[in-house]
Design an enzyme around this catalytic site. Structure first.
Site, PDB file in Angstrom:
ATOM      1  N   THR A  84       0.578   2.377  12.996  1.00  0.00           N
ATOM      2  CA  THR A  84       0.950   1.805  11.421  1.00  0.00           C
ATOM      3  C   THR A  84      -1.103   2.166  10.522  1.00  0.00           C
ATOM      4  O   THR A  84      -0.701   1.895   9.019  1.00  0.00           O
ATOM      5  CB  THR A  84       0.732   0.321  11.141  1.00  0.00           C
ATOM      6  OG1 THR A  84       2.405  -0.441  11.887  1.00  0.00           O
ATOM      7  CG2 THR A  84       0.616  -0.404  10.082  1.00  0.00           C
ATOM      8  N   ASP A 258       6.553   3.377   8.003  1.00  0.00           N
ATOM      9  CA  ASP A 258       5.420   3.579   8.296  1.00  0.00           C
ATOM     10  C   ASP A 258       5.665   4.658   9.759  1.00  0.00           C
ATOM     11  O   ASP A 258       4.351   5.651   8.937  1.00  0.00           O
ATOM     12  CB  ASP A 258       4.773   2.031   8.365  1.00  0.00           C
ATOM     13  CG  ASP A 258       4.727   1.503   9.686  1.00  0.00           C
ATOM     14  OD1 ASP A 258       5.865   1.586  10.592  1.00  0.00           O
ATOM     15  OD2 ASP A 258       4.652   0.229   9.940  1.00  0.00           O
ATOM     16  N   HIS A 259       5.881   4.627   9.560  1.00  0.00           N
ATOM     17  CA  HIS A 259       6.226   4.969  11.028  1.00  0.00           C
ATOM     18  C   HIS A 259       7.320   5.182  11.859  1.00  0.00           C
ATOM     19  O   HIS A 259       8.213   4.916  11.326  1.00  0.00           O
ATOM     20  CB  HIS A 259       4.409   4.929  12.031  1.00  0.00           C
ATOM     21  CG  HIS A 259       4.661   3.791  12.393  1.00  0.00           C
ATOM     22  ND1 HIS A 259       5.839   3.079  13.809  1.00  0.00           N
ATOM     23  CD2 HIS A 259       3.994   2.949  12.406  1.00  0.00           C
ATOM     24  CE1 HIS A 259       5.460   2.215  13.666  1.00  0.00           C
ATOM     25  NE2 HIS A 259       3.817   2.039  13.485  1.00  0.00           N
TER      26      HIS A 259
HETATM   27  C1  GP9 Z   1       0.089  -4.816  14.079  1.00  0.00           C
HETATM   28  C2  GP9 Z   1       1.220  -4.055  13.288  1.00  0.00           C
HETATM   29  C3  GP9 Z   1       2.095  -3.538  13.477  1.00  0.00           C
HETATM   30  O1  GP9 Z   1      -0.721  -5.404  12.951  1.00  0.00           O
HETATM   31  O2  GP9 Z   1       0.802  -3.308  11.916  1.00  0.00           O
HETATM   32  O3  GP9 Z   1       1.029  -2.447  14.481  1.00  0.00           O
HETATM   33  P1  GP9 Z   1       2.022  -1.295  14.892  1.00  0.00           P
HETATM   34  O4  GP9 Z   1       1.814  -1.153  16.846  1.00  0.00           O
HETATM   35  O5  GP9 Z   1       3.462  -1.197  15.133  1.00  0.00           O
HETATM   36  O6  GP9 Z   1       0.487   0.652  14.864  1.00  0.00           O
END
Ligand code: GP9
Length: 422
Positions: A84, A258-259
């Protein structure tokens, strides 16, 4: 040193900023608030798709056809190990994250010239809303470096046993509790929401499950569908709340996955779901698509956008929509509404997608057919080396990733102000 920055800027001027022409969308959202939603682990394969005979994302599906929405169906995530946080890094800076580690941790104190800082000069305030521990991914430090004014972390929310699951506050109460913060923000603002519920291992309370899980050997993939549906409902409720509270009209709303949420470890189950014999390296790259929706209330000219695009393009796109020109900008993406764009999207591992080809694991695939490009498409370079159709772009991708790494490792953007003054 500063000279290195000059070389990189020369490269960018020649290879990235292909034209000075502004796109037709320049300034369309001038002075509007930007409500940005980083949708955790949301992948494109669920959009306009079904599970057990039911739509997975009815709200987002309808948004793909909405007259105020541009939906990008060939948009790729370009993150590395920083997940993220890497997606945030990409969208704010139009630089690549690093090949190892999370740049939020390793270079959180660098000088950047991110979107929050640039739009501040035009009178915008910027904030992030995310109901997790604020130091996760070193966000306090990086947000400061990027120029965010405010960070509403978990301490800004009422989090109880009843309204949380897995990583923390559920998305529905998260959006609901955030409305008052939006109302208190000085306009125009850029508010970035980061959702949390649709996170591995995709746990949900019984009462939040509107659709049944899938049935395969992967609990991760099985649970992904009801978790994505929950996010879809949370987004729909958020849109309604924005409308009801009068925040909708003066804003543009962007939703971006996001991913990936489902890794290659679940390929057996994924091939069953997608009804394919196996997930090939080509399919694997295609599974790195995440949805992007740019919703402009009252615009009326939305469409489905099919060009190859990626997270690296967000910063120039957002600045263009807001009618902001960045002098001497150092970035590797293009305005998604411009016709003069770079011909490829580079993934962090050096794979790439162009309009014609997909390059991965040393194979050059035809993007449309998914077949390896036939050898008679291979040419011989000036230097007499055997090259396939992907080699030329592959070289550019390597150069570009290297330039981006050099900028970060050398903290070269600290020389930018100096450059500007010259
Ligand atoms: C944690 C959220 C998730 O604050 O942003 O993070 P990720 O594990 O998807 O990178």
């Amino acid at each position: 040193d500063g000279n290195e920055l000059v070389d990189i800027m020369d490269y960018i001027n020649e290879n990235v900023k292909i034209s000075d022409e502004k796109s037709e969308m320049f300034g369309v959202a001038e002075g509007k608030n930007v409500i940005w939603i980083n949708a955790e682990s949301l992948q494109t394969f669920v959009i306009n798709n079904e599970v057990n005979g039911e739509e997975v994302t009815p709200f987002l599906n309808q948004l793909t056809q909405d007259e105020d929405t541009y939906y990008f169906e060939n948009f790729y995530e370009q993150t590395g190990q920083g997940n993220t946080s890497d997606s945030e890094f990409l969208i704010e800076n139009s630089l690549y994250p690093l090949s190892r580690g999370a740049v939020f941790f390793t270079h959180g104190g660098n000088e950047y010239h991110g979107t929050p800082e640039i739009i501040k000069e035009e009178g915008y305030t910027s904030s992030v809303l995310h109901a997790n521990n604020g130091s996760f991914w070193n966000r306090f430090q990086m947000y400061d470096s990027l120029g965010f004014d405010l960070f509403y972390d978990e301490t800004a929310y009422q989090v109880t046993d009843e309204n949380s699951i897995g990583w923390g506050l559920k998305d529905k109460p998260f959006f609901e509790q955030s409305i008052k913060y939006l109302q208190s923000m000085e306009e125009p603002y850029y508010a970035k929401f980061i959702t949390l519920t649709n996170h591995f291992p995709f746990e949900l309370d019984e009462e939040d499950q509107s659709i049944d899980a899938y049935d395969s050997n992967s609990n991760t993939l099985n649970n992904y569908f009801p978790a994505v549906r929950y996010m879809d409902e949370a987004l729909e409720e958020f849109f309604s709340q924005l409308k009801a509270s009068g925040l909708y009209e003066d804003s543009i709303i962007v939703i971006m996955g996001d991913h990936i949420g489902i890794s290659a470890n679940h390929n057996k189950a994924m091939s069953m779901y997608l009804d394919k014999e196996e997930i090939t390296p080509y399919d694997q790259v295609q599974l790195q698509k995440v949805p992007l929706f740019i919703h402009i209330p009252g615009h009326g000219e939305g469409e489905v956008m099919s060009d190859v695009a990626g997270q690296i393009d967000i910063k120039p796109t957002m600045l263009s929509l807001l009618g902001i020109e960045e002098d001497n900008g150092v970035y590797f993406g293009n305005d998604l509404f411009s016709d003069n764009r770079k011909e490829y999207i580079a993934l962090r591992n050096g794979d790439f997608i162009s309009e014609k080809y997909i390059s991965t694991v040393g194979i050059c695939y035809d993007r449309q057919t998914g077949e390896p490009v036939a050898t008679d498409d291979e040419t011989t370079s000036d230097k007499g080396q055997e090259e396939n159709a992907c080699s030329l772009i592959g070289d550019k991708v390597q150069t570009e990733l290297q330039h981006s790494d050099d900028l970060i490792y050398g903290d070269l953007l600290r020389f930018l102000d100096f450059e500007k003054e010259e």
